[in-house]
Design a protein around this motif. Structure first.
Motif, mmCIF file in Angstrom:
data_model
loop_
_atom_site.group_PDB
_atom_site.id
_atom_site.type_symbol
_atom_site.label_atom_id
_atom_site.label_comp_id
_atom_site.label_asym_id
_atom_site.label_seq_id
_atom_site.Cartn_x
_atom_site.Cartn_y
_atom_site.Cartn_z
ATOM 1 N N ILE A 52 0.839 -1.213 0.000
ATOM 2 C CA ILE A 52 0.000 0.000 0.000
ATOM 3 C C ILE A 52 0.869 1.256 0.000
ATOM 4 C CG2 ILE A 52 -1.699 1.331 1.320
ATOM 5 C CD1 ILE A 52 -2.887 -1.162 0.016
ATOM 6 N N THR A 53 1.864 1.321 0.888
ATOM 7 C CA THR A 53 2.700 2.523 0.927
ATOM 8 C C THR A 53 3.495 2.687 -0.362
ATOM 9 O OG1 THR A 53 4.457 1.342 2.103
ATOM 10 C CG2 THR A 53 2.893 2.597 3.441
ATOM 11 N N GLY A 54 3.908 1.577 -0.965
ATOM 12 C CA GLY A 54 4.630 1.645 -2.239
ATOM 13 C C GLY A 54 3.763 2.138 -3.376
ATOM 14 N N LEU A 55 2.545 1.633 -3.452
ATOM 15 C CA LEU A 55 1.640 2.051 -4.525
ATOM 16 C C LEU A 55 1.273 3.516 -4.423
ATOM 17 C CD1 LEU A 55 -0.787 -1.000 -4.819
ATOM 18 C CD2 LEU A 55 0.927 -0.265 -6.470
ATOM 19 N N PHE A 56 0.956 3.972 -3.218
ATOM 20 C CA PHE A 56 0.553 5.362 -3.059
ATOM 21 C C PHE A 56 1.739 6.307 -2.965
ATOM 22 C CE2 PHE A 56 -3.401 3.282 -2.108
ATOM 23 C CZ PHE A 56 -4.346 4.141 -2.644
ATOM 24 N N ILE A 66 -0.680 9.871 2.236
ATOM 25 C CA ILE A 66 -1.874 9.046 2.000
ATOM 26 C C ILE A 66 -1.504 7.569 2.065
ATOM 27 C CG2 ILE A 66 -3.616 8.404 0.278
ATOM 28 C CD1 ILE A 66 -3.500 11.371 -0.653
ATOM 29 N N GLY A 67 -0.384 7.206 1.474
ATOM 30 C CA GLY A 67 0.076 5.820 1.515
ATOM 31 C C GLY A 67 0.339 5.347 2.933
ATOM 32 N N ALA A 68 0.941 6.204 3.755
ATOM 33 C CA ALA A 68 1.225 5.832 5.140
ATOM 34 C C ALA A 68 -0.064 5.632 5.928
ATOM 35 C CB ALA A 68 2.090 6.897 5.806
ATOM 36 N N VAL A 69 -1.021 6.529 5.744
ATOM 37 C CA VAL A 69 -2.302 6.404 6.458
ATOM 38 C C VAL A 69 -3.052 5.168 5.988
ATOM 39 C CG1 VAL A 69 -4.571 7.476 6.812
ATOM 40 C CG2 VAL A 69 -2.496 8.859 6.977
ATOM 41 N N LEU A 70 -3.151 4.972 4.672
ATOM 42 C CA LEU A 70 -3.851 3.793 4.153
ATOM 43 C C LEU A 70 -3.098 2.502 4.496
ATOM 44 C CD1 LEU A 70 -5.109 5.036 0.666
ATOM 45 C CD2 LEU A 70 -6.416 4.748 2.781
ATOM 46 N N TRP A 75 -2.838 -2.410 7.656
ATOM 47 C CA TRP A 75 -2.172 -3.217 8.669
ATOM 48 C C TRP A 75 -3.140 -3.577 9.793
ATOM 49 C CZ3 TRP A 75 -0.438 -1.866 13.776
ATOM 50 C CH2 TRP A 75 0.423 -2.801 14.358
ATOM 51 N N VAL A 76 -3.924 -2.601 10.248
ATOM 52 C CA VAL A 76 -4.929 -2.870 11.288
ATOM 53 C C VAL A 76 -5.991 -3.817 10.737
ATOM 54 C CG1 VAL A 76 -6.730 -1.836 12.746
ATOM 55 C CG2 VAL A 76 -4.505 -0.725 12.535
ATOM 56 N N VAL A 121 5.512 -4.141 12.153
ATOM 57 C CA VAL A 121 4.892 -3.076 12.944
ATOM 58 C C VAL A 121 5.286 -1.757 12.302
ATOM 59 C CG1 VAL A 121 4.745 -1.990 15.201
ATOM 60 C CG2 VAL A 121 4.998 -4.461 15.043
ATOM 61 N N PRO A 122 4.315 -1.018 11.767
ATOM 62 C CA PRO A 122 4.626 0.226 11.049
ATOM 63 C C PRO A 122 5.366 1.253 11.892
ATOM 64 C CG PRO A 122 2.363 -0.422 10.654
ATOM 65 C CD PRO A 122 2.893 -1.333 11.733
#
Length: 124
Positions: A52-56, A66-70, A75-76, A121-122
């Motif tokens: 997700i973080t890579g794509l965004f 946005i990638g970090a939040v998504l 992850w949750v 763990v992010p």
């Protein structure tokens, strides 16, 4: 070859530390006592976070945020899908996991055993 071996050892140690955090969170919040289950959860969670973080992250301007939040929400979601109790419990497991891993990393870093960071763990 030494570089690859260092990578593999770092990956495994990081994964086990991240899984320990999820194990502690699941033990405290969901009363689950299965470390192997936590290892798989950490591995899947890390992969989803990375994806997700890579794509965004390739989106200009606010893509990394946005990638970090998504990624965190994803992850949750992985924790929610793997442990009972719903989103509230999943968030609780995530918070306890983050705190547990943070404590372990601070201790290990103060003993100069490892540098800070854990897979599964992010933001650690």
């Amino acid at each position: 070859m030494v570089g690859f071996l260092n990578f593999v050892i770092g990956f495994v140690v990081s994964l086990l530390i991240g899984a320990f955090g999820i194990y502690v969170g699941a033990r405290v919040i969901a009363d689950r006592n299965d470390y192997e289950y936590a290892v798989l959860t950490a591995l899947v969670g890390a992969f989803v976070w990375w994806l997700i973080t890579g794509l965004f992250g390739i989106i200009p301007f606010a893509g990394e945020f946005i990638g970090a939040v998504l990624g965190l929400v994803a992850w949750v979601y992985v924790i929610n899908a793997r442990y009972p109790g719903g989103w509230g419990s999943a968030i609780g497991i995530g918070v306890v996991a983050w705190l547990a891993v943070w404590v372990v990393l601070v201790v290990l870093e103060s003993l100069e055993i490892i540098a800070s960071g854990a897979l599964g763990v992010p933001w650690l």
